[in-house]
Write a protein that holds these residues in place. Structure first.
Motif: not given
Length: 582
Positions: A129-144, A149-156
């Motif tokens: 299985v692949m878990v794809e998570f965060v995948s934010a646009n690299p156009t600005g800083p990571m946000h809240i 999503g980062g913790v949910l994806g990584d913990s899952l």
């Protein structure tokens, strides 16, 4: 891979069946009856630890009253060598079983043997299985939002690994398309304003307004001076996009690394376009008859795909006809492929090219309308997207301070930057809090609570339980008492409600891991940690260790150390440290 809860349940069924067969052989019960009984765990321990419905389930076929069957089963029941010390009849004919020392001792022994692997199960059977998570646009800083999503994806991903899946973590980098065009256009405008003055260069209405864009323009100017002033807009913006991505991508990786998130791959959207994979994917949909041309553009027959999907899932034709369905553009009249076309290609790449049996995406709830359309498009490619693409839709985060809505000072744009949050709240607290609610619920993140050092703060409460045990073990070691091996203790000396409750909670982890993987919900681990820490604190306050007779002292010391091991195990699973001192 132990599961003592399941082992006890299976043993109740086996013991009851053996008693029935013995009674039937003696003529006390009708022979040859197949009884489909349930074995449940009563909510109230006064009703035993396990309850079998055998007598009630077999009553009709045996033409006997349930309590009469239950009494006969009891008369022929042998508990010698089993996990149970007693059984009795309750209510209309339940057979209630009470656990004995053998079961409790094996719980401690299993945890000792499996160590940090305790809780592992084979639910996934090695499925890739692949878990794809965060995948934010690299156009600005990571946000809240990315923080949850980062913790949910990584913990899952960690939970799925523990449940027996072969897991791959991936970040999809949107380095192509309209967002990158806007990004480049915004930097370009700020760069030209530096050269010609703000009043002389209008800023695009839909451009990115953040301070980070100004900083990128300044950095570009510092490196290139005015050498790009007379170049074509296209050439300037291509350079701006490349420069901005080269700055932002390492920052994103740095922020996520600080947040204890590492990926197996950062997959570039541009690679799909450059390799011709998007074109090839769209051609496959056309070959399958799912596209048509209109107004110079190529459209996907999303309506037809969704109707077929919903009919397969059991909706009636009348229900489907009432839905407001729309088709999607895959290739615009100008020849450019849409983000949706690239998204279909990317997920085809996951399922077909790389062979993941299931692709799991962590998305914000605002993407809910996109889920069925993408699944249907994959169905159109023959990839069974309706089952193989799983989308976890994550609800919003409400930022509070001591119960009141909070607006943190924002370094850039409208979104609160992840790095600003991590400057104020520890990574441990962030990871624990963002995983503390199921993804279907909005999350209240209280900045004031997250930094408090008292039992109201759940991460402090859990970590303190671990540190408390470490301190206890260190004190006992100074007094000459070492933590014994499980084989060296007599579990029968632990009889208080607090001891028994604590050992039962320890036994529950494999089942919690199974449920967390089944529900794609790693917050099961947080709830388990709170329950285990609470049971330990109650045990610690009710049951003395120092000064007790040797058998009780060593058994309780082993129990405490076992709790320490499982707390550390589960905290590691969600990326939180287990401090030895606090």
């Amino acid at each position: 891979m132990s599961n003592m809860i399941q082992a006890a349940r299976e043993q109740v069924a086996a013991l009851t069946q053996a008693a029935y067969e013995k009674a039937a052989a003696a003529g006390a019960l009708p022979a040859g009856v197949e009884v489909k009984a349930t074995v449940e765990i009563p909510k109230d321990v006064k009703n035993g630890d396990y309850a079998s419905s055998f007598a009630m389930a077999g009553s009709k076929a045996m033409h006997m009253a349930p309590r009469q069957i239950a009494q006969t089963i009891l008369d022929n029941l042998s508990l010698e060598g089993s996990y149970f010390k007693s059984a009795e009849i309750a209510g209309p004919g339940f057979l209630n079983f009470r656990l004995g020392a053998k079961w409790y001792g094996e719980v401690l022994a299993d945890i000792e043997r499996e160590g940090m692997e305790y809780g592992r199960c084979d639910e996934g059977r090695g499925e890739k299985v692949m878990v794809e998570f965060v995948s934010a646009n690299p156009t600005g800083p990571m946000h809240i939002g990315n923080a949850r999503g980062g913790v949910l994806g990584d913990s899952l991903a960690s939970v799925l690994e523990r449940a027996g899946y072969d897991v791959w973590r991936e970040f999809y980098v949107n380095d192509a398309g309209n967002q990158i065009h806007k990004f480049a256009m915004s930097i370009d405008a700020r760069y030209m304003q530096l050269l010609l003055g703000e009043e002389n260069v209008p800023f695009p209405e839909d451009g990115y307004q953040g301070l980070d864009i100004k900083e990128l323009a300044q950095a570009f100017y510092d490196e290139h001076g005015d050498s790009y002033r007379d170049k074509s807009e296209e050439e300037r913006q291509e350079a701006m996009a490349g420069f901005g991505l080269a700055v932002n991508m390492p920052r994103m990786k740095e922020d996520l690394r600080r947040y204890k998130i590492e990926y197996d791959e950062w997959f570039l959207e541009s690679s799909l376009h450059n390799s011709g994979y998007v074109v090839e994917t769209v051609d496959k949909l056309s070959d399958a008859g799912w596209t048509y041309e209109k107004d110079g553009a190529l459209w996907l027959d999303t309506t037809g795909l969704l109707k077929a999907k919903y009919l397969r899932e059991g909706k009636t034709r009348e229900q489907v006809d009432k839905l407001d369905l729309k088709d999607d553009v895959l290739r615009r009249a100008n020849g450019f492929y849409t983000y949706f076309a690239a998204d279909i290609a990317y997920h085809r790449n996951k399922l077909e090219e790389r062979g993941f049996q299931t692709a799991i995406n962590i998305w914000g709830a605002d993407h809910h309308g996109h889920v069925a359309r993408l699944q249907a498009a994959l169905d159109g490619l023959g990839l069974d997207g309706s089952h193989r693409l799983v989308v976890v839709l994550m609800q919003l985060v409400n930022l509070l301070r001591d119960g009141k809505p909070e607006r943190m000072s924002k370094r850039s744009g409208k979104a609160i930057a992840l790095r600003d949050l991590l400057d104020e709240v520890s990574v441990d607290a962030c990871r624990y809090f963002f995983n503390s609610r199921t993804f279907t619920s909005p999350l209240d993140f209280d900045l004031g609570l997250a930094v408090r050092e008292d039992s109201e703060n759940p991460v402090y409460y859990v970590q303190y339980a671990h540190a408390r045990i470490c301190s206890l073990i260190a004190r006992m070691r100074e007094e000459g008492a070492q933590v014994p091996r499980a084989a060296e203790i007599d579990a029968a000396v632990m009889t208080t409600p607090e001891e028994l409750a604590l050992m039962k909670t320890l036994s529950q982890l494999p089942e919690e891991i199974r449920l967390a993987s089944r529900d794609y919900d790693p917050s099961h681990v947080n709830r388990y940690l709170l329950s285990l820490a609470g049971d330990f604190h109650r045990f610690y306050n009710a049951c003395h260790i120092r000064g007790e007779e040797q058998a009780v002292l060593t058994a309780r010391l082993k129990l405490a150390d076992t709790v320490r091991s499982v707390l550390a195990n589960c905290l590691a699973l969600i990326g939180v440290t287990a401090p030895e001192k606090m």
